[in-house]
Design a protein around this motif. Sequence first.
Motif, PDB file in Angstrom:
ATOM      1  N   UNK A 148       0.802  -1.074   0.061  1.00 57.14           N
ATOM      2  CA  UNK A 148      -0.105   0.071  -0.015  1.00 57.14           C
ATOM      3  C   UNK A 148       0.978   1.248  -0.062  1.00 57.14           C
ATOM      4  N   UNK A 149       1.986   1.387   0.808  1.00 56.47           N
ATOM      5  CA  UNK A 149       2.860   2.266   0.504  1.00 56.47           C
ATOM      6  C   UNK A 149       3.575   2.553  -0.320  1.00 56.47           C
ATOM      7  N   UNK A 150       4.001   1.482  -1.197  1.00 56.49           N
ATOM      8  CA  UNK A 150       4.639   1.965  -2.457  1.00 56.49           C
ATOM      9  C   UNK A 150       3.650   2.039  -3.476  1.00 56.49           C
ATOM     10  N   UNK A 151       2.502   1.701  -3.520  1.00 62.00           N
ATOM     11  CA  UNK A 151       1.388   2.353  -4.546  1.00 62.00           C
ATOM     12  C   UNK A 151       1.389   3.802  -4.016  1.00 62.00           C
ATOM     13  N   UNK A 152       1.091   4.088  -2.775  1.00 63.17           N
ATOM     14  CA  UNK A 152       0.927   5.489  -2.259  1.00 63.17           C
ATOM     15  C   UNK A 152       2.181   6.363  -2.918  1.00 63.17           C
ATOM     16  N   UNK A 153       3.261   5.875  -2.786  1.00 61.03           N
ATOM     17  CA  UNK A 153       4.335   6.418  -3.253  1.00 61.03           C
ATOM     18  C   UNK A 153       4.612   6.971  -4.821  1.00 61.03           C
ATOM     19  N   UNK A 173       4.313  10.345  -7.087  1.00 57.86           N
ATOM     20  CA  UNK A 173       5.237  10.572  -8.263  1.00 57.86           C
ATOM     21  C   UNK A 173       4.468  10.986  -9.240  1.00 57.86           C
ATOM     22  N   UNK A 174       3.479  10.283  -9.699  1.00 57.46           N
ATOM     23  CA  UNK A 174       2.459  10.343 -11.036  1.00 57.46           C
ATOM     24  C   UNK A 174       2.040  11.765 -10.941  1.00 57.46           C
TER      25      UNK A 174
END
Length: 364
Positions: free
Chosen positions: A123-128, A132-133
């Motif tokens: 979830x954290x990776x997806x949020x980061x 970025x996007x």
Amino acid sequence: MAGDDDDSTAPKIDFSSSYYLGSHDVPSAKISNIMLTKYNYQDWHKSMRMSLKSRQKFGFVDGTIKKPTDHVTLDNWEVVHCTLVQWIRNMIDPSLFPTIPYGEDASVLWAALKARFSVVDATLIHSLKTQLKNCVQTKGMDVTTYFGKLQSLWDALIVHEPPFACKCDIGQDAINRLDNERLHQFFMGLDSTLYGNIRSQQFQFDPLPSLSRAYHVVLQEERLRAETMPSDTSDVSAFAVSSSHPSTDWRAQREKERGERFQKLLCSHCQTRGHEIGNCFFKTNRFPEWWGDRPRTLAEYRRYRAGLRGHSSGSGAAGGTVSGSGRDKDATVHANAVMGPSAHYLLDSERLSGPFIEDDDWSR
């Protein structure tokens, strides 16, 4: 007795040794500025790792420096570990104390913290990646601030998705791909209205420039814009009007400047505006070719001008004209151009005074 004296005297530890503890290396010291909480382990770990390495103590917590067997070195090893345990606990939020072990081995505590708080969070990776996007340079944001936001997101993401750590060609290719990916992310979020041309130019290179090089080029463009763009809102508006109507604005500005020069110049000899005494025909007795047969003394010229004004005032309503002589004998002056006591400088035949005199007129 001699042997007892030798045993009681411990060897001095060299200051370059990992076992060395200086007078400032007390257990109550706080060696980092980040306190460990439930959600910031990666930042805390990076900060603590650098602090311990700067003190040559990281080998104790990662297990590189093994537990010695001789009792003298063992004593020093235990002293260092007890100090490290206190340093680590000093940088942990007290609310987490009940959940962590309290031993005298710093490597055990270090491993326990990693196992408990360093978890791969999808979830954290997806949020980061989403941040970025959506990271863009908003209106009024400078390039340095925008790049700093990107860099912080990259640093947080690389902790969870570290790059391929290999010094072979494959590892270098992975590093190059990562740099290219960040280059595209950097340009995607830039203000296209300001840096669209720079982006197009950089993408024409093969291979693509590095991220550092692209950032440097964009930063130079920003500084150049800051030096050339107007400093306030009124200047920006004037600049926009000038850009949309370049010909009209240029002519209006030129006429305004000529009018200002006209008002500033006053001949102290003939009391006429538009020139100074150094360029006065009557003072220098040098008349241009286009002067023709006009009077060449100041008194006669004043009577001549008075006659022109009287004639124009009588025929102006009917749109009459006054013929003048000079370089062009057929030159005609419209009487309605001399209405008013200060408007006589608009006479084409009276080029001695007026804001429309060019510098080369005086030398003709």
